[in-house]
Every structure is written in C-alpha cells, then in structure tokens.
Design an enzyme around this catalytic site. Structure first.
Site, mmCIF file in Angstrom:
data_model
loop_
_atom_site.group_PDB
_atom_site.id
_atom_site.type_symbol
_atom_site.label_atom_id
_atom_site.label_comp_id
_atom_site.label_asym_id
_atom_site.label_seq_id
_atom_site.Cartn_x
_atom_site.Cartn_y
_atom_site.Cartn_z
ATOM 1 N N GLY A 117 2.471 2.741 -2.544
ATOM 2 C CA GLY A 117 2.540 3.387 -3.849
ATOM 3 C C GLY A 117 1.424 4.396 -4.070
ATOM 4 O O GLY A 117 0.320 4.264 -3.525
ATOM 5 N N GLY A 134 0.740 -1.248 0.000
ATOM 6 C CA GLY A 134 0.000 0.000 0.000
ATOM 7 C C GLY A 134 0.772 1.301 0.000
ATOM 8 O O GLY A 134 0.160 2.355 0.147
ATOM 9 N N CYS A 166 -1.542 2.682 -5.629
ATOM 10 C CA CYS A 166 -2.020 1.475 -4.945
ATOM 11 C C CYS A 166 -3.191 1.841 -4.037
ATOM 12 O O CYS A 166 -3.127 2.796 -3.265
ATOM 13 C CB CYS A 166 -0.886 0.856 -4.127
ATOM 14 S SG CYS A 166 -1.369 -0.678 -3.297
#
Length: 351
Positions: free
Chosen positions: A181, A179, A184
């Site tokens: 990014g 998570g 993301c």
C-alpha cells in the site's frame, strides 16, 4: 539469507492481453458474485470489494453508503460497543460489515463485547501487519473454536504455505499483502514484503485448493490494478461448465494434450488415480459429463476427491492399490501442491 531468483510481479509489471468478448459494453459486466465459506457455511452475495479497516475508510458512515451497492466495509478497531450502539442503521447494514480485531487481550475483549450484544454480525477480521507467527495461527484457531459459525478473515500473509496454515487453523478467508500500500511503511521500516500480484496468485492457488478464499489487500493504484487482482485469482472458481479444455487457447490445448498422453499411458497398462481438492460430486460430474473430457471415471483405478492434504490422499491411494511410493508419479497444475508433495513424500516423483 537465501535469494529467490524466480520472477515475482507487482500489478504495474503486467497488462491484460485483449481477447474477443460477447459483451457490447463494459457496463454489461456483472459485478455481483456469491460465495460460500468453508467453515461458517455462510453464503454471501454482493460486489467483492471491501473498504479497508483504515482510519477514515473503515467507518460506519462509509459502510452505510457502500452497503447500498452491496460492498463490504471492514470497520477499524476503534469501533467499540458504544460507537456501534449509537448507529441507528446498524441492523440494516450489518450483512456488509466486518468487525476487526487484533490479537491483544484488549482487542479480543472489545470484539467479544460487541458480539455478545450484537450476535447477528457474521464477519470477523483478525488483522495484524505480519501474520508469520505461531501466536497468530493459535489465535485464529481459538477464535474459530469460540465462534464456529462466524466467517473469519485472517491476515496479512503473502505466501502459499502460510495461507494454508491459516486456513487449516480456521480462516475462511486469508488477507494477502504485506507492504504494497501507498501509506504502508512495512517495507520501508522492516524490509519485509512481497510483490502483490505474485502474492495474490500464489495465495489464491493455496486457498482455493482447500476450499477457502483470499482478499487482496493493498497495492492498487488505479482501477486497472483492481482488475488484475481479480485476474490473479480472488474471483475463485467459475464452475466446470465454463472450463475450457481444448481448441480455445493455449491453456485449453495443454489440458487436452495432457489428457491424451495420460490416456495413452493407461492403454499401455499404467494405473491411473485421482487426488483432487474439490467437492466430490462436482469433480465427478465434470469428469464424466464435460463434452471435451478425454478421460472418464472408468479410466481411474481409484480416487480421493475431498479437501484433505494431497500427500495424505496419495498415501491412502498407494495403500489401497498395494503399491510403493517410489512407483508413483504425481502431476499437478499447482506449484504449491507439487512442492508440498515433494517435501512430505520424497519417494514420489514430481516432474
């Protein structure tokens, strides 16, 4: 629910403190590194940056360009046998390509078809958004059994315990990050995640202790974040000749002070032993020949220097010396190893 109160950090929470350098320019920095992998025994040299297996990034045209700079590209799962066959440059760029697969039967079948036709590919990336399942560990183990000489990357995870499980299941490299990014949605949709810098530091500690490596996946918003990721541990060990033990900085002084105190205990009749995750020849060479070492191998009654679990090695040492576990005090600079020994050998005192 249990709330973790320990401080956890993202890249944006820290900065490097400047230190004196012998380099006259940033251009003098050597980017190329060489890695040897735990299970495949394969050795790879290049710039340790990987283009992710995202649409528009993990593509063959990108790989062709990045291979000129010895940078890896992790292909998307959409690259099947037909797509790879159409690329005329594949035999020139394959050392810098990683094939991706999920854990579904369809993905695995596609991977097997590619490797049957092009067996020269050396890297396999087993990639799912959240690697915290028994099924994932079992799948990694099955791929290792089928392809014992391939270098396997597996992820994603964010904690030391799961890093160790994946390495023990056959992964040479563990992909770290859930998570972080910008594109993301894992944290938003599921509430699952972990601050990336802390994840990198903790997972690198666990992986290096088993002779494996990690890849920091995501969370970098600028070049400085990439440098912080390397600083967090993905560069790996630098060799004992570059190990600073005393008179250089606070870490070196701490190691020196620790050795002096341990030496004094030995002189008072306390039995010393070593349980180290390392190559035996490398560790013994460092202990005996590093000019700043206070202790030598002669100060230890026995030792276990290998890649086995430290709790197992401690039990063997205790049996060899005919001692009880309750008489053992275990020191280690790895919080992961300390917690593991506390859990498996509660009789051992771990400061």
């Amino acid at each position: 629910m249990r709330i973790e109160e320990d401080i956890k950090l993202d890249y944006g929470d820290v900065l490097f403190r400047p230190k004196r350098s012998t380099l006259s320019s940033r251009k003098d920095v050597e980017l190329k590194r060489t890695y040897k992998f735990k299970y495949s025994k394969h050795q790879w040299s290049g710039t340790p940056i990987i283009a992710a297996n995202m649409d528009g990034v993990g593509e063959l045209n990108i790989a062709k360009i990045l291979s000129k700079f010895e940078i890896m590209t992790c292909l998307t799962k959409q690259h099947d046998l037909k797509v790879i066959k159409r690329n005329a440059a594949i035999k020139d760029i394959f050392p810098h390509i990683t094939l991706s697969t999920g854990t579904s039967d369809k993905d695995y079948k596609r991977l097997n078809e590619i490797l049957k036709e092009f067996s020269f590919f050396e890297f396999i990336c087993i990639d799912i958004a959240n690697g915290y399942s028994d099924h994932f560990s079992k799948f990694v183990r099955s791929v290792r059994e089928k392809y014992p000489t391939k270098t396997i990357i597996a992820g994603n995870v964010v904690t030391a315990d799961m890093t160790q499980e994946l390495v023990m299941s056959g992964a040479d490299i563990v992909k770290v990050g859930i998570g972080p990014g910008s594109v993301c949605t894992t944290r938003i949709q599921t509430g699952v995640g972990y601050p990336q810098l802390s994840a990198v530091i903790e997972c690198a500690d666990a992986a290096h202790g088993l002779g494996a490596h990690i890849i920091a996946d995501g969370g970098c918003t600028c070049p400085g974040d990439v440098a912080k990721a390397f600083g967090g541990g993905i560069v790996g060990e630098v060799g004992w000749k570059k190990l600073r033990i005393g008179g250089h900085d606070y870490l070196g002084e701490a190691f020196l002070d620790f050795q002096l105190k341990i030496k004094a205990l030995k002189d008072q009749g306390i039995i010393l032993a070593v349980a180290s995750k390392n190559e035996e020849t490398t560790a013994v060479d460092a202990i005996n020949n590093h000019p700043e070492m206070v202790l030598s191998m002669n100060d230890f009654a026995t030792y276990r220097i290998n890649w086995e679990d430290k709790a197992k090695n401690i039990s063997e040492i205790v049996n060899e010396l005919n001692l009880g576990l309750q008489s053992v005090v275990f020191f280690d600079d790895s919080s992961f190893e300390r917690e593991r020994v506390r859990a498996i050998l509660p009789e051992v005192f771990v400061p």
